[in-house]
Design a protein around this motif. Structure first.
Motif, PDB file in Angstrom:
ATOM      1  N   SER A 169       0.822  -1.213   0.000  1.00 33.84           N
ATOM      2  CA  SER A 169       0.000   0.000   0.000  1.00 33.84           C
ATOM      3  C   SER A 169       0.853   1.259   0.000  1.00 33.84           C
ATOM      4  CB  SER A 169      -0.938   0.004   1.210  1.00 33.84           C
ATOM      5  OG  SER A 169      -0.197   0.001   2.421  1.00 33.84           O
ATOM      6  N   THR A 170       2.025   1.216   0.658  1.00 35.37           N
ATOM      7  CA  THR A 170       2.885   2.405   0.715  1.00 35.37           C
ATOM      8  C   THR A 170       3.517   2.708  -0.636  1.00 35.37           C
ATOM      9  OG1 THR A 170       4.893   1.175   1.344  1.00 35.37           O
ATOM     10  CG2 THR A 170       3.423   1.870   3.114  1.00 35.37           C
ATOM     11  N   LEU A 171       3.608   1.710  -1.505  1.00 34.98           N
ATOM     12  CA  LEU A 171       4.189   1.907  -2.831  1.00 34.98           C
ATOM     13  C   LEU A 171       3.176   2.508  -3.803  1.00 34.98           C
ATOM     14  CD1 LEU A 171       6.004  -1.538  -3.289  1.00 34.98           C
ATOM     15  CD2 LEU A 171       6.864   0.534  -2.181  1.00 34.98           C
ATOM     16  N   ARG A 172       1.923   2.450  -3.445  1.00 37.90           N
ATOM     17  CA  ARG A 172       0.865   2.902  -4.352  1.00 37.90           C
ATOM     18  C   ARG A 172       0.176   4.177  -3.884  1.00 37.90           C
ATOM     19  NH1 ARG A 172      -0.010  -0.864  -8.179  1.00 37.90           N
ATOM     20  NH2 ARG A 172       0.688  -3.003  -7.788  1.00 37.90           N
ATOM     21  N   ARG A 173       0.406   4.556  -2.650  1.00 39.68           N
ATOM     22  CA  ARG A 173      -0.247   5.759  -2.102  1.00 39.68           C
ATOM     23  C   ARG A 173       0.478   6.994  -2.630  1.00 39.68           C
ATOM     24  NH1 ARG A 173      -0.300   4.150   2.992  1.00 39.68           N
ATOM     25  NH2 ARG A 173      -2.362   3.218   2.751  1.00 39.68           N
ATOM     26  N   PRO A 174      -0.156   7.797  -3.505  1.00 41.52           N
ATOM     27  CA  PRO A 174       0.539   8.904  -4.186  1.00 41.52           C
ATOM     28  C   PRO A 174       0.654  10.171  -3.354  1.00 41.52           C
ATOM     29  CG  PRO A 174      -1.712   8.781  -4.963  1.00 41.52           C
ATOM     30  CD  PRO A 174      -1.542   7.631  -3.988  1.00 41.52           C
ATOM     31  N   LEU A 175       1.312  10.083  -2.218  1.00 43.12           N
ATOM     32  CA  LEU A 175       1.503  11.266  -1.378  1.00 43.12           C
ATOM     33  C   LEU A 175       2.327  12.298  -2.142  1.00 43.12           C
ATOM     34  CD1 LEU A 175       2.325   9.625   2.074  1.00 43.12           C
ATOM     35  CD2 LEU A 175       0.138  10.520   1.272  1.00 43.12           C
ATOM     36  N   GLY A 176       1.810  13.515  -2.225  1.00 46.11           N
ATOM     37  CA  GLY A 176       2.510  14.562  -2.953  1.00 46.11           C
ATOM     38  C   GLY A 176       2.275  14.555  -4.448  1.00 46.11           C
ATOM     39  N   GLY A 177       1.551  13.554  -4.950  1.00 43.64           N
ATOM     40  CA  GLY A 177       1.288  13.479  -6.384  1.00 43.64           C
ATOM     41  C   GLY A 177       2.044  12.320  -7.041  1.00 43.64           C
ATOM     42  N   ARG A 178       1.658  12.018  -8.259  1.00 40.28           N
ATOM     43  CA  ARG A 178       2.210  10.850  -8.940  1.00 40.28           C
ATOM     44  C   ARG A 178       3.694  11.006  -9.261  1.00 40.28           C
ATOM     45  NH1 ARG A 178      -1.849   7.499 -10.038  1.00 40.28           N
ATOM     46  NH2 ARG A 178      -0.591   6.192 -11.404  1.00 40.28           N
ATOM     47  N   LEU A 181       5.661  10.319  -6.193  1.00 42.32           N
ATOM     48  CA  LEU A 181       5.675   8.876  -5.953  1.00 42.32           C
ATOM     49  C   LEU A 181       6.644   8.174  -6.898  1.00 42.32           C
ATOM     50  CD1 LEU A 181       4.613   6.374  -4.524  1.00 42.32           C
ATOM     51  CD2 LEU A 181       2.732   6.309  -6.193  1.00 42.32           C
ATOM     52  N   ARG A 182       6.667   8.581  -8.156  1.00 42.08           N
ATOM     53  CA  ARG A 182       7.589   7.962  -9.118  1.00 42.08           C
ATOM     54  C   ARG A 182       9.043   8.137  -8.664  1.00 42.08           C
ATOM     55  NH1 ARG A 182       6.567   6.050 -13.989  1.00 42.08           N
ATOM     56  NH2 ARG A 182       8.702   6.561 -14.607  1.00 42.08           N
ATOM     57  N   ARG A 183       9.383   9.342  -8.271  1.00 40.90           N
ATOM     58  CA  ARG A 183      10.761   9.584  -7.823  1.00 40.90           C
ATOM     59  C   ARG A 183      11.065   8.810  -6.545  1.00 40.90           C
ATOM     60  NH1 ARG A 183       9.919  14.679 -10.523  1.00 40.90           N
ATOM     61  NH2 ARG A 183       8.693  15.523  -8.799  1.00 40.90           N
ATOM     62  N   GLN A 184      10.047   8.639  -5.712  1.00 39.91           N
ATOM     63  CA  GLN A 184      10.243   7.859  -4.484  1.00 39.91           C
ATOM     64  C   GLN A 184      10.498   6.392  -4.816  1.00 39.91           C
ATOM     65  OE1 GLN A 184      10.294   8.687  -0.859  1.00 39.91           O
ATOM     66  NE2 GLN A 184      11.281   6.737  -1.279  1.00 39.91           N
ATOM     67  N   LEU A 185       9.754   5.856  -5.751  1.00 41.53           N
ATOM     68  CA  LEU A 185       9.962   4.463  -6.161  1.00 41.53           C
ATOM     69  C   LEU A 185      11.337   4.276  -6.794  1.00 41.53           C
ATOM     70  CD1 LEU A 185       6.427   3.651  -7.644  1.00 41.53           C
ATOM     71  CD2 LEU A 185       7.357   2.942  -5.422  1.00 41.53           C
ATOM     72  N   GLU A 186      11.762   5.248  -7.573  1.00 43.44           N
ATOM     73  CA  GLU A 186      13.104   5.192  -8.167  1.00 43.44           C
ATOM     74  C   GLU A 186      14.174   5.209  -7.074  1.00 43.44           C
ATOM     75  OE1 GLU A 186      11.872   7.508 -12.322  1.00 43.44           O
ATOM     76  OE2 GLU A 186      12.928   8.575 -10.714  1.00 43.44           O
ATOM     77  N   LEU A 266      12.411  -5.968  -5.536  1.00 39.53           N
ATOM     78  CA  LEU A 266      12.874  -4.956  -6.486  1.00 39.53           C
ATOM     79  C   LEU A 266      12.128  -5.088  -7.807  1.00 39.53           C
ATOM     80  CD1 LEU A 266      16.731  -4.817  -5.845  1.00 39.53           C
ATOM     81  CD2 LEU A 266      14.952  -3.261  -5.030  1.00 39.53           C
ATOM     82  N   ALA A 267      11.881  -6.323  -8.231  1.00 43.42           N
ATOM     83  CA  ALA A 267      11.108  -6.538  -9.458  1.00 43.42           C
ATOM     84  C   ALA A 267       9.679  -6.040  -9.271  1.00 43.42           C
ATOM     85  CB  ALA A 267      11.123  -8.013  -9.826  1.00 43.42           C
ATOM     86  N   PHE A 268       9.133  -6.228  -8.068  1.00 43.67           N
ATOM     87  CA  PHE A 268       7.772  -5.775  -7.771  1.00 43.67           C
ATOM     88  C   PHE A 268       7.703  -4.254  -7.814  1.00 43.67           C
ATOM     89  CE2 PHE A 268       4.090  -4.711  -5.248  1.00 43.67           C
ATOM     90  CZ  PHE A 268       3.181  -5.731  -5.514  1.00 43.67           C
ATOM     91  N   ILE A 269       8.713  -3.583  -7.233  1.00 48.65           N
ATOM     92  CA  ILE A 269       8.743  -2.117  -7.229  1.00 48.65           C
ATOM     93  C   ILE A 269       8.868  -1.597  -8.653  1.00 48.65           C
ATOM     94  CG2 ILE A 269      10.057  -0.082  -6.492  1.00 48.65           C
ATOM     95  CD1 ILE A 269      10.827  -1.701  -3.963  1.00 48.65           C
ATOM     96  N   GLU A 270       9.671  -2.243  -9.479  1.00 47.80           N
ATOM     97  CA  GLU A 270       9.797  -1.840 -10.889  1.00 47.80           C
ATOM     98  C   GLU A 270       8.448  -1.971 -11.594  1.00 47.80           C
ATOM     99  OE1 GLU A 270      12.871  -4.304 -12.463  1.00 47.80           O
ATOM    100  OE2 GLU A 270      14.464  -2.865 -11.967  1.00 47.80           O
ATOM    101  N   LYS A 271       7.702  -3.012 -11.275  1.00 46.20           N
ATOM    102  CA  LYS A 271       6.376  -3.212 -11.861  1.00 46.20           C
ATOM    103  C   LYS A 271       5.428  -2.092 -11.450  1.00 46.20           C
ATOM    104  CE  LYS A 271       2.547  -6.576 -11.907  1.00 46.20           C
ATOM    105  NZ  LYS A 271       1.576  -5.776 -11.133  1.00 46.20           N
ATOM    106  N   VAL A 272       5.437  -1.733 -10.152  1.00 42.10           N
ATOM    107  CA  VAL A 272       4.569  -0.656  -9.676  1.00 42.10           C
ATOM    108  C   VAL A 272       4.985   0.671 -10.313  1.00 42.10           C
ATOM    109  CG1 VAL A 272       3.816   0.656  -7.649  1.00 42.10           C
ATOM    110  CG2 VAL A 272       4.113  -1.824  -7.498  1.00 42.10           C
ATOM    111  N   LEU A 273       6.291   0.890 -10.456  1.00 39.11           N
ATOM    112  CA  LEU A 273       6.791   2.117 -11.093  1.00 39.11           C
ATOM    113  C   LEU A 273       6.280   2.218 -12.531  1.00 39.11           C
ATOM    114  CD1 LEU A 273       8.584   4.625 -11.103  1.00 39.11           C
ATOM    115  CD2 LEU A 273      10.513   3.154 -11.707  1.00 39.11           C
ATOM    116  N   GLY A 274       6.274   1.098 -13.219  1.00 40.80           N
ATOM    117  CA  GLY A 274       5.776   1.102 -14.590  1.00 40.80           C
ATOM    118  C   GLY A 274       4.293   1.389 -14.674  1.00 40.80           C
TER     119      GLY A 274
END
Length: 276
Positions: A169-178, A181-186, A266-274
């Motif tokens: 859930s923390t990887l998908r919650r767009p705090l501050g905007g998308r 979140l993208r930069r956070q996932l990176e 890490l593969a899961f985070i890359e998937k969510v980032l995509g």
């Protein structure tokens, strides 16, 4: 230059009173008024006065410039380290001290990305959502403190050991905007590559979750003791009692076992980032 932060009433007050007295003594010895010193170093008279009265915490450049203008020979600039410690809330300083003594840190979080992993933009969004709202000075102070704590994750030393388990859930919650979140996932993908960091994700589709009671952290200290840190709403507590810390240790082991492996994560985070 009004971004210098305010001061909490704790032991940092004594530090700032000493700094203020020293600056005032050097200023008076140089025969300068507060307005004249302020003009010479690029600050207003009001801020110089507030620093001397220990009502404001000066930035490093304030001390450097004052040192040069007043001819202090490094004596004012030498106080930067003490001031840097005093800049942050006492609770943050206490946690930072504990983290510095740890040989291993573990964290489970199901609300936001762990503070040691947050980008500055993400941290600003987290603190910005607080209600009642922080003042602008307090917001900046807390963001700066959070960024300073991240110095412990140093790729050149490869210690201490870190393990982070983030709920999906923390990887998908767009705090501050998308884009935030993208930069956070990176950022997570970058940190996950460090040799002393294991980053795991606990997917939402898991039927078992030993962390439903909420986020917490575990620190194994140099002398062998394990302590827990727990923050829920307005309550922040250190869990040092051995039996209670052992319960958290067992619980954390179960959470890690239920989560994806670091490679899978890490593969899961890359998937969510995509998908973001």
């Amino acid at each position: 230059m009004s971004e210098d932060h305010g001061l909490e009433e704790d032991d940092s007050g004594a530090v700032m009173r000493a700094v203020g007295r020293q600056i005032k003594l050097w200023r008076e010895a140089a025969g300068l008024k507060q307005a004249e010193l302020g003009a010479a170093i690029g600050y207003g008279e009001e801020l110089v006065s507030a620093v001397e009265r220990a009502r404001r915490i000066p930035r490093p450049e304030f001390l450097d410039n004052a040192d040069k203008v007043l001819g202090a020979g490094g004596k004012i600039a030498a106080m930067k380290k003490d001031v840097a410690e005093a800049r942050y809330p006492k609770k943050v300083r206490d946690v930072k001290k504990l983290e510095a003594e740890a040989v291993e840190l573990g964290s489970y979080n199901n609300s936001v990305i762990d503070g040691l992993l947050q980008t500055e933009e993400y941290a600003r969004a987290v603190f910005g959502d607080r209600r009642p709202a922080f003042t602008e000075d307090e917001l900046e102070r807390r963001v700066a403190a959070r960024m300073a704590r991240q110095e412990i994750i140093d790729a050149t030393t490869a210690r201490p050991l870190f393990n982070f388990v983030q709920c999906e859930s923390t990887l998908r919650r767009p705090l501050g905007g998308r884009m935030v979140l993208r930069r956070q996932l990176e950022r997570l993908l970058e940190i996950g590559q460090l040799r002393n960091v294991d980053l795991q994700v606990l997917p939402l589709n898991r039927e078992e979750n030993a962390g439903v009671d909420g986020s917490f952290r575990l620190l194994r200290l140099k002398e062998g003791a394990t302590v827990g840190l727990n923050e829920i709403q307005l309550i922040s507590s250190l869990i040092a009692e051995p039996k209670a810390a052992q319960i958290l240790d067992i619980r954390y082991g179960a959470i890690r076992a239920q989560a994806l492996t670091p490679r899978e994560s890490l593969a899961f985070i890359e998937k969510v980032l995509g998908e973001t």
